[in-house]
Design a protein around this motif. Structure first.
Motif, short mmCIF file in Angstrom:
data_model
loop_
_atom_site.label_atom_id
_atom_site.label_comp_id
_atom_site.label_asym_id
_atom_site.label_seq_id
_atom_site.Cartn_x
_atom_site.Cartn_y
_atom_site.Cartn_z
N TYR A 18 28.25 44.03 37.33
CA TYR A 18 29.42 43.22 37.70
C TYR A 18 28.87 42.96 39.47
O TYR A 18 29.81 42.56 39.90
N CYS A 19 28.39 43.49 40.14
CA CYS A 19 27.82 43.26 41.64
C CYS A 19 26.52 43.43 41.65
O CYS A 19 25.58 43.76 41.15
N GLN A 20 27.05 42.91 43.21
CA GLN A 20 24.89 43.65 43.47
C GLN A 20 24.05 45.37 43.64
O GLN A 20 25.45 45.73 43.63
N LYS A 21 23.12 46.02 43.45
CA LYS A 21 22.98 46.80 43.92
C LYS A 21 23.04 47.20 44.28
O LYS A 21 21.87 48.55 44.56
N GLU A 22 23.72 47.76 45.85
CA GLU A 22 23.71 48.17 47.60
C GLU A 22 23.58 49.87 46.66
O GLU A 22 24.07 50.66 47.41
N ALA A 23 25.21 49.78 46.13
CA ALA A 23 25.59 50.94 45.67
C ALA A 23 24.99 51.19 44.30
O ALA A 23 26.20 52.08 44.22
N ASN A 24 24.37 51.63 43.89
CA ASN A 24 23.40 51.88 42.54
C ASN A 24 23.12 53.50 42.96
O ASN A 24 23.08 54.15 41.58
N PHE A 25 22.67 53.96 44.04
CA PHE A 25 22.79 55.74 43.81
C PHE A 25 23.68 56.36 45.58
O PHE A 25 24.26 55.46 45.91
N TRP A 26 23.92 57.39 44.15
CA TRP A 26 24.53 57.76 45.15
C TRP A 26 24.52 59.26 44.94
O TRP A 26 24.03 60.17 44.31
N TYR A 27 24.61 60.22 46.36
CA TYR A 27 24.73 61.81 47.06
C TYR A 27 25.50 62.28 47.18
O TYR A 27 26.02 61.72 48.77
N THR A 463 21.75 36.91 47.63
CA THR A 463 21.70 37.09 45.50
C THR A 463 23.02 37.23 45.82
O THR A 463 23.31 38.40 45.23
N TYR A 464 23.36 36.09 44.35
CA TYR A 464 24.95 36.70 44.36
C TYR A 464 24.78 36.78 42.70
O TYR A 464 23.92 36.01 42.25
N THR A 465 25.61 37.69 42.35
CA THR A 465 25.64 37.67 40.39
C THR A 465 26.69 37.43 40.72
O THR A 465 27.66 37.99 40.93
N GLY A 466 27.46 37.76 38.52
CA GLY A 466 28.31 37.43 37.99
C GLY A 466 27.73 37.10 36.38
O GLY A 466 26.79 36.73 36.36
N GLN A 467 28.80 38.42 35.97
CA GLN A 467 28.05 38.51 34.45
C GLN A 467 29.62 38.99 33.39
O GLN A 467 30.58 39.06 34.34
N VAL A 468 29.16 38.02 32.30
CA VAL A 468 30.17 38.31 31.52
C VAL A 468 30.01 38.57 29.61
O VAL A 468 29.01 37.39 29.64
N GLN A 469 29.89 39.31 29.42
CA GLN A 469 30.02 39.41 28.08
C GLN A 469 31.20 38.27 26.84
O GLN A 469 32.10 38.35 27.15
N ILE A 470 30.05 37.70 25.95
CA ILE A 470 31.19 36.95 25.37
C ILE A 470 30.64 37.03 24.06
O ILE A 470 29.83 37.36 23.47
N TYR A 471 31.83 36.76 23.15
CA TYR A 471 31.51 37.32 21.74
C TYR A 471 32.52 36.06 21.04
O TYR A 471 33.38 35.83 20.97
N PHE A 472 31.76 35.73 19.96
CA PHE A 472 31.90 34.18 19.24
C PHE A 472 32.87 35.01 18.06
O PHE A 472 32.69 35.96 16.97
#
Length: 950
Positions: A18-27, A463-472
């Motif tokens: 649900y967000c940008q990917k700058e926080a995808n690596f953790w050490y 670039t901003y993103t947003g996602q939602v899972q939809i199920y009918f």
């Protein structure tokens, strides 16, 4: 099966980003690392960072690692030490491995090559280390386009405002009110410092300061801003537990921290707070604490939407361990670090209320590495997603996986709205539209993962993103039913208004009640805002009226509606014949009961009433064509609630009870007729009885026939009642009177019968008498024993026969002198006085007293002391001075056999120790005695006694 599949789908889809990917690596920790690019974290073993607490890392907007740091050293994406522009190694930054947030990496908002590392130190200097003692708040500038993975091109720049040594270990960052600004925030004692970062870099000379009424007790613990930029939370960790978790409001336009601080923890009771984190939607706040007395790691949750945030404090987890960090991840979950563990814990669903939160302790295996106290912080705005809303109700869709209903159309769009931005919609990764709004249903796009990408047209070009899972999901099914016809038999049976029980329609409308709810509404209530009272609805339009039924699936919230027609038939009450029944016996279920007790109520077999109504209908009614229902009130009959159902023994009625009968056509919701009748409960007769023994005194020996009797009076007071008598369970033939004359002992049961004109069988009550036979004692044997050496040893034993309860008295018939022994038919008296004695025997049941003949007891004295003191002054045979003995002859000799005295008078006072005027000395003397009683029986006795002179 569909619900199970849906649940599995929700679980799988919960990992969507649900967000940008700058926080995808953790050490972090001891060479631990995680990669979130696939959604779920994957353990990494390539990191070189090893720290007790502070750490930081950063990726580009596509999730590619750029560099990471512990606040002292900086490693490039190639896991090499970064260099300064002069070629020296970046291994001496102003952080500290024992600083909570030793380093934080922040990008320049508009220049994608420029990054800043902000460091905060601490007073603690590890053994053999060369770190300075708290160098305060500093930053370094990095250009990633230079060198082999970046160079430090400037720094350190001190931001400590001359307060280096006092500075805390806390630093956080959040985007400003637009994408061109970032606020870096830290605190020293009671002062917040906020520095703005824009395209020109860090404005180091113009900090925004905010003063707080709370002053830090210690420097340790985390500082975080909520992803939406509205709240600030700090953890003030202390070893002694005095530290607190404090919450403030924050203005991401001005950088000001509001003065309205709220203290959220209670010292040593809760523990000392260390880690802090907000949920992705900024609705929930979490803190991790170390509770010293229990040696445990704890996590609390607070609801930031509640008017009383402090009251929502709830502990969601506790386990053995020291202090550790909390960190929000790109997948929306919050991760927890406890020192020296080979795993991280996870708050799986941080947006949920505390009661529903799931915490998994050993959720992420670190692949052989171990955790420490810290986790890498990020710009909190990284985790603020573009919110997608449902235009029909303005509901934010990102908060949960969404279920839409088959057959409906939905329009979704992002909240972010800039006409110059470029919008791209993707469904399951495939582009479907370039519009800001997207209308979907189950036929055009259907179920799937919907993602919007917004290319910002502003100078920051993000670039901003947003996602939602939809199920009918399908809507529930509703059956079409016939008109619900109700009889109008309320207070006005002709007005066309009456009560309906709409719940009765539910099993007709729906075949499967699993996980559904049913509500009814007026047709005019198009928003379904006011549900009707299902179990007591009065139609709002007279006679004929329609309402709406809404059936909703509780899991999917998909619903369907249908029209239900109602009809009111004017009806008057038909009076049926009243019914009369005998009251119940409270002791009916007790096989050992001795008398009946009327309960004042009884039950009625309504199947008999149904047959009566059918018989009187002239063939119009039958059980094959109609349903007959019985109720206690007219309202119950109208609503068809609280129906009287078989077995009818469960429904008890008191005298003068009303009953209403509802007659309906079988198989349909209609009412053809209603009527009522009364139930009258008649009392059962109450015969007298006596549970105490009634004594019948008989002769001893018992005569045959036995002539004695006692009357048993069972009279109920009603001269029309009839009676039956039983002796020991056997009917006494011909005994039908209220009073029975009993001539033998036993248990007598009496049944009284009362005839009521409207009851076919007599009402019966019963009672019990107990007759007990008893008699005077019959003496069988009396035996007397003389103790010639000790008068206190004399005894008399008596043996009797009889059926009474006997007690005994010696030489008395006074009631107070009688005594009772364990042996009823014998008694032994001891210490019998010399002379004639008689024993009386009394029957305690009152059948009289008998007395034995006189019994003689004699005693030959063992000594005498003729000293005039009145005690044994003479020697004689005691107990012979009575009518029992006719002749007494006693001769007294000295030890040489010389006769010195002779007694022939039974009333003689005895020998006084004098012979021919001479006082004889102390010595033993001998006697010969001969006693002849009135029956001529001779008793002889020879012995000796002592004369004692004192």
């Amino acid at each position: 099966m569909k619900k199970q599949l849906l649940l599995v789908f929700f679980i799988i889809s919960s990992i969507s980003l649900y967000c940008q990917k700058e926080a995808n690596f953790w050490y972090f920790g001891k060479n631990a690392g995680l990669d979130f690019n696939s959604g779920a974290p994957i353990s990494l073993q390539d990191g070189l960072l090893s720290t007790d607490e502070g750490c930081s890392s950063i990726s580009d907007e596509n999730g590619n690692l750029l560099f990471y740091s512990d606040g002292i050293k900086v490693w490039t994406k190639n896991h090499e030490l970064m260099k300064y522009s002069d070629g020296s190694l970046a291994n001496n930054l102003e952080g500290n491995p024992s600083s909570s947030q030793s380093g934080l990496i922040v990008p320049n908002p508009e220049d994608k090559n420029i990054y800043y590392i902000f460091t905060v130190g601490t007073d603690f200097i590890p053994f053999n280390a060369t770190y300075p003692s708290n160098p305060g708040f500093n930053f370094y500038t990095i250009n990633i386009s230079k060198g082999n993975g970046g160079e430090i091109i400037a720094g350190p720049v001190n931001l400590s405002d001359g307060r280096d040594f006092q500075w805390s270990e806390k630093v956080t960052a959040v985007q400003g009110s637009n994408c061109t600004e970032i606020w870096i925030l830290s605190i020293v004692q009671n002062t917040f410092y906020a520095y703005k970062i824009d395209k020109n870099g860090v404005d180091a000379n113009n900090p925004v300061t905010s003063f707080s009424s709370y002053s830090l007790i210690d420097k340790r613990g985390y500082l975080k801003v909520s992803p939406d930029g509205t709240k600030v939370a700090l953890a003030d960790f202390t070893n002694d537990g005095r530290g607190r978790l404090v919450l403030y409001d924050f203005d991401n336009t001005t950088g000001k921290v509001a003065s309205n601080r709220l203290v959220l923890t209670n010292g040593p009771v809760d523990g000392s707070p260390y880690g802090v984190e907000f949920s992705q939607q900024s609705r929930k706040l979490y803190t991790s604490l170390y509770h010293e007395s229990s040696g445990s790691f704890r996590i609390f949750q607070y609801d930031l939407l509640d008017a009383n945030i402090l009251q929502t404090k709830t502990q969601i987890h506790q386990e053995p361990g020291y202090r550790g960090a909390l960190q929000l991840a790109p997948n929306g979950k919050i991760y927890a670090s406890i020192p020296d563990k080979s795993y991280l814990g996870i708050i799986e669903n941080p947006e949920e209320d505390a009661s529903n939160v799931i915490f998994t302790s050993n959720a992420v295996d670190l692949g052989g590495a171990t955790s420490s106290q810290g986790l890498p912080p990020f710009i909190q705005s990284f985790f603020a997603p573009v919110k997608l809303v449902n235009l029909s109700n303005n509901e934010v869709l990102n908060n949960n996986n969404q279920v839409f209903c088959i057959g409906n159309s939905y329009t979704i769009e992002p909240e972010k709205n800039n006409p110059s931005d470029t919008y791209t919609w993707l469904k399951d990764g495939v582009k479907v539209a370039n519009t800001r709004s997207l209308t979907i249903d189950n036929t055009n796009f259907g179920s799937g993962l919907y993602e919007i990408k917004i290319e910002s047209a502003t100078e920051c070009k993000k670039t901003y993103t947003g996602q939602v899972q939809i199920y009918f999901e399908p809507k529930p099914t509703i059956n079409k039913i016939d008109t619900y016809i109700q009889c109008d038999f309320d207070s006005n049976p002709l007005d066309g208004f009456t009560s309906f029980n709409l719940e009765l329609l539910e099993p007709l409308l729906v075949n499967d009640f699993t996980d559904i709810s049913i509500a009814f509404f007026e047709i005019s209530d198009v928003n379904y805002s006011t549900p009707l009272n299902k179990n007591n609805y009065v139609n709002s339009v007279a006679t004929n009226h329609s309402i709406t039924v809404k059936v909703t699936n509780n899991t999917t919230q998909c619903y369907k509606t249908e029209i239900v027609d109602l009809q009111v038939n004017p009806t008057g009450l038909t009076s049926y014949t009243d019914e009369y029944i005998c009251e119940l016996d409270q002791n009916a279920s007790n096989p050992n009961a001795k008398f009946s007790i009327g309960t004042g109520d009884s039950f009625f077999d309504f199947s008999l009433k149904t047959q009566q109504i059918i018989s009187n209908s002239g063939g119009v009614l039958s059980e094959a064509t109609h349903d007959f229902e019985y109720y206690r009130t007219a309202n119950d009959a109208s609503l068809q609630i609280n129906q009287i159902l078989p077995p009818y023994e469960d429904d008890l009625f008191t005298n003068n009870s009303d009953v209403y009968v509802r007659i309906s056509n079988k198989g349909v919701t209609s009412c053809e007729a209603v009527g009522n009748f009364k139930i009258f409960v008649e009392e059962i007769p109450v015969p007298q009885g006596n549970l105490n023994d009634i004594i019948l005194c008989v002769d001893n020996p018992r005569l045959n026939p036995q002539p004695h009797t006692v009357p048993l009076n069972a009279d109920t007071g009603n001269p029309n009642d009839t009676y039956k008598w039983y002796l020991n369970g056997n009917l006494l033939s011909g005994e039908t009177a209220a009073i029975h004359t009993a001539n033998t002992g036993g248990e007598y049961k009496v049944e009284a019968y009362r005839k009521y004109p409207n009851i076919s069988e007599d009402c019966m009550g019963y009672n019990t008498f107990f007759v007990k036979e008893s008699n005077q004692a019959l003496i069988i044997n009396v035996q007397s024993v003389d103790d010639q050496d000790n008068p206190d040893g004399n005894k008399i034993q008596i043996l009797i026969e009889g059926i009474g309860d006997y007690e005994y008295a010696l030489n008395s018939t006074n009631l107070s002198d009688f005594v009772k022994d364990e042996e009823n038919l014998s008694y032994t008296f001891t210490d019998i006085p010399p002379g004639l004695n008689a024993i009386s025997i009394r029957d305690r049941n009152g059948c009289g007293i008998v007395t034995s003949n006189k019994i003689s007891t004699v005693y030959f004295q063992r000594h005498f002391t003729p000293n005039g003191d009145g005690h044994f002054d003479t020697w004689k045979v005691l107990g012979v001075d009575n009518d029992y003995y006719d002749v007494v002859k006693v001769q007294i000799f000295n030890r040489f056999g010389k006769l010195i005295n002779e007694i022939t008078d039974k009333n003689h006072s005895g020998w006084n120790g004098v012979y021919n005027g001479t006082i004889l000395p102390s010595n033993d003397y001998w006697y010969n005695a001969e006693l002849i009683d009135s029956n001529g029986k001779i008793r002889k006795k020879t012995g000796h006694f002592s004369l004692l002179r004192k």
